[in-house]
Design a protein around this motif. Structure first.
Motif, mmCIF file in Angstrom:
data_model
loop_
_atom_site.group_PDB
_atom_site.id
_atom_site.type_symbol
_atom_site.label_atom_id
_atom_site.label_comp_id
_atom_site.label_asym_id
_atom_site.label_seq_id
_atom_site.Cartn_x
_atom_site.Cartn_y
_atom_site.Cartn_z
ATOM 1 N N GLN A 1 0.799 -1.222 0.000
ATOM 2 C CA GLN A 1 0.000 0.000 0.000
ATOM 3 C C GLN A 1 0.836 1.278 0.000
ATOM 4 N N VAL A 2 2.115 1.185 0.344
ATOM 5 C CA VAL A 2 2.925 2.398 0.380
ATOM 6 C C VAL A 2 3.751 2.596 -0.893
ATOM 7 N N VAL A 3 3.540 1.738 -1.881
ATOM 8 C CA VAL A 3 4.157 1.957 -3.190
ATOM 9 C C VAL A 3 3.107 2.692 -4.020
ATOM 10 N N PRO A 4 3.373 3.939 -4.367
ATOM 11 C CA PRO A 4 2.364 4.721 -5.100
ATOM 12 C C PRO A 4 2.021 4.089 -6.456
ATOM 13 N N ASP A 5 0.762 4.172 -6.820
ATOM 14 C CA ASP A 5 0.304 3.625 -8.096
ATOM 15 C C ASP A 5 1.063 4.205 -9.280
ATOM 16 N N TYR A 6 1.411 5.485 -9.200
ATOM 17 C CA TYR A 6 2.056 6.127 -10.349
ATOM 18 C C TYR A 6 3.451 5.571 -10.640
ATOM 19 N N LEU A 7 4.003 4.770 -9.722
ATOM 20 C CA LEU A 7 5.297 4.135 -9.964
ATOM 21 C C LEU A 7 5.161 2.732 -10.548
ATOM 22 N N ALA B 1 -0.434 6.590 0.401
ATOM 23 C CA ALA B 1 -1.188 5.530 1.081
ATOM 24 C C ALA B 1 -2.250 6.117 2.009
ATOM 25 N N ILE B 2 -1.919 7.181 2.702
ATOM 26 C CA ILE B 2 -2.905 7.779 3.609
ATOM 27 C C ILE B 2 -4.010 8.466 2.811
ATOM 28 N N ARG B 3 -3.649 9.024 1.664
ATOM 29 C CA ARG B 3 -4.667 9.636 0.788
ATOM 30 C C ARG B 3 -5.667 8.565 0.349
ATOM 31 N N ALA C 1 -6.200 5.633 1.859
ATOM 32 C CA ALA C 1 -6.868 5.068 3.038
ATOM 33 C C ALA C 1 -8.074 5.903 3.449
ATOM 34 N N TYR C 2 -7.964 7.221 3.289
ATOM 35 C CA TYR C 2 -9.074 8.097 3.649
ATOM 36 C C TYR C 2 -10.000 8.366 2.471
ATOM 37 N N GLY C 3 -9.739 7.729 1.337
ATOM 38 C CA GLY C 3 -10.600 7.848 0.167
ATOM 39 C C GLY C 3 -11.772 6.894 0.251
ATOM 40 N N PRO C 4 -12.566 6.842 -0.802
ATOM 41 C CA PRO C 4 -13.774 6.012 -0.777
ATOM 42 C C PRO C 4 -13.504 4.508 -0.650
ATOM 43 N N ASP C 5 -12.346 4.042 -1.080
ATOM 44 C CA ASP C 5 -12.041 2.610 -1.004
ATOM 45 C C ASP C 5 -11.243 2.234 0.237
ATOM 46 N N GLY C 6 -10.913 3.215 1.078
ATOM 47 C CA GLY C 6 -10.128 2.948 2.277
ATOM 48 C C GLY C 6 -10.947 2.302 3.371
ATOM 49 N N SER C 7 -10.254 1.569 4.235
ATOM 50 C CA SER C 7 -10.924 0.904 5.355
ATOM 51 C C SER C 7 -10.473 1.542 6.672
ATOM 52 N N PRO C 8 -11.203 1.309 7.751
ATOM 53 C CA PRO C 8 -10.780 1.833 9.052
ATOM 54 C C PRO C 8 -9.396 1.323 9.473
ATOM 55 N N VAL C 9 -9.092 0.073 9.163
ATOM 56 C CA VAL C 9 -7.783 -0.482 9.511
ATOM 57 C C VAL C 9 -6.681 0.248 8.734
ATOM 58 N N GLN C 10 -6.897 0.461 7.440
ATOM 59 C CA GLN C 10 -5.912 1.192 6.639
ATOM 60 C C GLN C 10 -5.713 2.603 7.178
ATOM 61 N N ARG C 11 -6.777 3.246 7.581
ATOM 62 C CA ARG C 11 -6.669 4.613 8.119
ATOM 63 C C ARG C 11 -5.793 4.614 9.375
ATOM 64 N N LYS C 12 -6.024 3.646 10.274
ATOM 65 C CA LYS C 12 -5.227 3.565 11.502
ATOM 66 C C LYS C 12 -3.760 3.295 11.186
ATOM 67 N N VAL C 13 -3.512 2.287 10.354
ATOM 68 C CA VAL C 13 -2.137 1.888 10.037
ATOM 69 C C VAL C 13 -1.370 3.044 9.403
ATOM 70 N N HIS C 14 -1.952 3.680 8.403
ATOM 71 C CA HIS C 14 -1.224 4.724 7.681
ATOM 72 C C HIS C 14 -1.148 6.035 8.467
ATOM 73 N N THR C 15 -2.105 6.262 9.344
ATOM 74 C CA THR C 15 -2.031 7.444 10.204
ATOM 75 C C THR C 15 -0.858 7.313 11.172
ATOM 76 N N VAL C 16 -0.537 6.088 11.582
ATOM 77 C CA VAL C 16 0.611 5.847 12.458
ATOM 78 C C VAL C 16 1.915 5.825 11.654
#
Length: 160
Positions: free
Chosen positions: A38-44, A117-119, A121-136
């Motif tokens: 999740q931390v490898v940006p799609d554009y790469l 990844a945080i962008r 995670a907080y988008g429409p397809d993000g989950s609560p777990v992803q939000r927590k993980v990437h916020t940390v």
């Protein structure tokens, strides 16, 4: 007689600790690559299959991703190899300064992946777990960058 930590000893210990962290992370890149997906940006990332006969929609995506030179898994493996090399470079006093500079830059580059990844995670397809993980994970990059940067001055006296 009292023991006194010298700045060189402190720097060496700090370099060894960061080296251990990098080596642990490098090993995790190969044991659990999903942790880094999740931390490898799609554009790469180019098409996971890299097939030359990609459908037209895929070709349109590729033309909007000029930096997409490897698959996500290839980026994960490459970053694991770079971290392993950096772990070794930090342990060698003669290469510590240049390696620490490179590690600080590497963590700076990783910061963009964490922001992406945080962008997501907080988008429409993000989950609560992803939000927590990437916020940390995102704010942890700053102390890592500062730690690596601090190793650039290994063995220098600070005027005391």
């Amino acid at each position: 007689m009292a023991f006194h930590w010298s700045s060189t000893a402190t720097q060496t210990l700090s370099a060894a600790a960061l080296s251990a962290l990098l080596l642990t992370s490098a090993m995790k890149h190969f044991r659990d690559p999903g942790f880094y997906r999740q931390v490898v940006p799609d554009y790469l990332c180019r098409d996971e299959h890299g097939s030359p006969a990609a459908p037209p929609a895929s070709a349109a995506v590729a033309s909007t991703r000029p930096l997409a030179v490897m698959t996500r898994d290839e980026w994960i493996a490459l970053s694991g190899l770079v971290e392993a090399g950096a772990a070794v470079g930090l342990l060698i006093p003669a290469t510590r300064r240049v390696t620490a500079t490179g590690v600080a830059a590497l963590f700076g580059v990783f910061l963009s992946g964490h922001v992406d990844a945080i962008r997501r995670a907080y988008g429409p397809d993000g989950s609560p777990v992803q939000r927590k993980v990437h916020t940390v994970r995102l704010p942890l990059q700053v102390p890592l960058i500062l730690w690596a940067w601090s190793l650039r001055n290994a063995g220098r006296r600070t005027g005391s």
